[in-house]
Design an enzyme around this catalytic site. Structure first.
Site, PDB file in Angstrom:
ATOM      1  CG  ASP A  82      -1.978   0.984   1.259  1.00  0.00           C
ATOM      2  OD1 ASP A  82      -2.415   1.392   0.176  1.00  0.00           O
ATOM      3  OD2 ASP A  82      -2.427   1.359   2.370  1.00  0.00           O
ATOM      4  CG  ASP A 256      -5.455   1.167   7.985  1.00  0.00           C
ATOM      5  OD1 ASP A 256      -5.731   0.413   8.944  1.00  0.00           O
ATOM      6  OD2 ASP A 256      -4.338   1.711   7.882  1.00  0.00           O
TER       7      ASP A 256
HETATM    8  P1  13P Z   1      -9.008   4.847   5.304  1.00  0.00           P
HETATM    9  O1  13P Z   1      -8.140   5.731   6.136  1.00  0.00           O
HETATM   10  O2  13P Z   1     -10.267   5.550   4.902  1.00  0.00           O
HETATM   11  O3  13P Z   1      -9.296   3.544   5.965  1.00  0.00           O
HETATM   12  O4  13P Z   1      -8.225   4.535   3.943  1.00  0.00           O
HETATM   13  C1  13P Z   1      -7.264   3.517   3.907  1.00  0.00           C
HETATM   14  C2  13P Z   1      -6.469   3.531   2.642  1.00  0.00           C
HETATM   15  O5  13P Z   1      -6.781   4.171   1.664  1.00  0.00           O
HETATM   16  C3  13P Z   1      -5.249   2.696   2.633  1.00  0.00           C
HETATM   17  O6  13P Z   1      -4.522   2.865   1.461  1.00  0.00           O
HETATM   18  O1  G3H Z   2      -3.320   4.907   3.465  1.00  0.00           O
HETATM   19  C1  G3H Z   2      -2.750   4.671   4.527  1.00  0.00           C
HETATM   20  C2  G3H Z   2      -3.074   3.476   5.330  1.00  0.00           C
HETATM   21  O2  G3H Z   2      -4.133   3.757   6.211  1.00  0.00           O
HETATM   22  C3  G3H Z   2      -1.860   2.975   6.035  1.00  0.00           C
HETATM   23  O3  G3H Z   2      -1.542   3.731   7.158  1.00  0.00           O
HETATM   24  O4  G3H Z   2       0.861   4.192   6.730  1.00  0.00           O
HETATM   25  O5  G3H Z   2      -0.117   4.458   9.032  1.00  0.00           O
HETATM   26  O6  G3H Z   2       0.208   2.172   8.033  1.00  0.00           O
HETATM   27  P1  G3H Z   2      -0.042   3.644   7.768  1.00  0.00           P
HETATM   28 ZN    ZN Z   3      -4.570   4.838   0.638  1.00  0.00          ZN
END
Ligand code: 13P
Ligand code: G3H
Ligand code: ZN
Length: 309
Positions: A82, A256
């Site tokens: 991600d 997330d």
């Molecule tokens: P949220 O913060 O809305 O859960 O989005 C998560 C996300 O886009 C991770 O890449």
């Molecule tokens: O888009 C971001 C996701 O919520 C991941 O969050 O980078 O704090 O793990 P993080």
């Molecule tokens: Zn994202």
């Protein structure tokens, strides 16, 4: 079944008018809660790992947890990076067994975004790995990068065909008004479905990704605040908007923040009601169960991917 890419999943999701849930994982209880729900719902699944998650839990630990989930569920599961921000990070995840990576060049110029994305695609494709890129810029916080609302920008539909054609990318994350984190909308939630529709017209059959798609479930925020938390009025993406996006070209919906809220609300309540408890299983266990309940709801009632494994 071994780990899979998202190719087949997205094809079926596009044709079937539903979306695959892409849930962020950071530890064992989160992996278990999500995958137990997917097994019960018989849903295909994307487990995604951010750079921060990889730093926190270690690449090998996360891969082994996901391998265990594949064995336990028998489901088609893709493991996805991600918001990869460099070629080196994407390469490391590809070499380390991920089946999908995101290269997020959304902060770069159009030409530099194309250049970086293509570099990752050229490395990933011969190794059987698929690539997601981003065009347009979401507001909110990812790792250390905080994009203010003023710096966020909707995706320009005029750019998408050239971007996809010149990079060879497999899916595209777009900005239509969602943002990362728990504070997405001050007033009424607004998504630019007109932009999504235009992009869908320009890229028929091509899978689109929606980031920042947590609904920021009010019950969790209320529970957190009832038991000592101080979260200001938070608002997420209404579920009917997610259903609409899933029925269109959106094949991957990223979640997330809702997982974080579910976990935190459960643990805060548990400690408030049992102040002398100190066995981690007594709070991580209920948190895992709540994640399972939440993910089952998303798979069955929001994303439409239940029964599609
Ligand atoms: P949220 O913060 O809305 O859960 O989005 C998560 C996300 O886009 C991770 O890449
Ligand atoms: O888009 C971001 C996701 O919520 C991941 O969050 O980078 O704090 O793990 P993080
Ligand atoms: Zn994202």
């Amino acid at each position: 079944m071994p780990l899979v890419t998202t190719k087949e999943m997205f094809k079926k999701a596009y044709e079937g008018g539903y979306a695959i849930g892409a849930f962020n994982v950071n530890n064992m209880e989160i992996v278990q809660g999500i995958t137990e729900a997917a097994k019960e719902a018989n849903a295909p699944l994307i487990l995604q790992v951010s750079a921060g998650a990889r730093k926190y839990a270690n690449h090998t630990y996360l891969m082994k947890l996901i391998d265990a989930a594949v064995i336990e569920t028998g489901l088609p599961i893709a493991v996805h990076l991600d918001h990869g921000d460099t070629f080196e990070l994407c390469k490391s995840c590809i070499d380390g067994g991920f089946t999908s990576v995101m290269i997020d060049g959304s902060h770069l110029s159009f030409e530099d975004n194309i250049k970086l994305t293509k570099q990752v695609v050229d490395y990933a494709h011969p190794r059987g790995v698929v690539v997601e890129a981003e065009l347009g810029r979401l507001a909110g916080i990812e790792d250390a990068v905080n994009v203010s609302e003023a710096d966020a920008a909707y995706t320009d539909p005029n750019e998408v065909e050239e971007f996809v054609q010149r990079t060879g990318v497999d899916s595209l994350a777009i900005a239509i008004g969602t943002s990362h984190g728990a504070y997405k909308f001050k007033g009424e939630a607004k998504l630019r479905f007109d932009i999504l529709e235009e992009i869908q017209k320009r890229l028929p059959g091509f899978p689109i990704v929606l980031h920042g798609a947590s609904s920021v479930i009010p019950e969790y925020v209320e529970t957190i605040n009832k038991f000592g938390g101080q979260m200001p009025g938070a608002k997420g993406v209404p579920e009917d908007m997610l259903r609409k996006a899933a029925s269109m070209a959106v094949c991957k919906i990223n979640i997330d923040s809702d997982l974080r809220l579910a976990m935190t609300a459960t643990i805060r309540k548990m400690f408030a009601e049992n102040p002398s408890e100190f066995d981690p299983r007594k709070y991580l266990g209920p948190a895992r169960s709540e994640i399972k309940k939440l993910v089952l709801h998303k798979l069955n009632n929001v994303l439409g991917c239940a029964g599609k494994a």
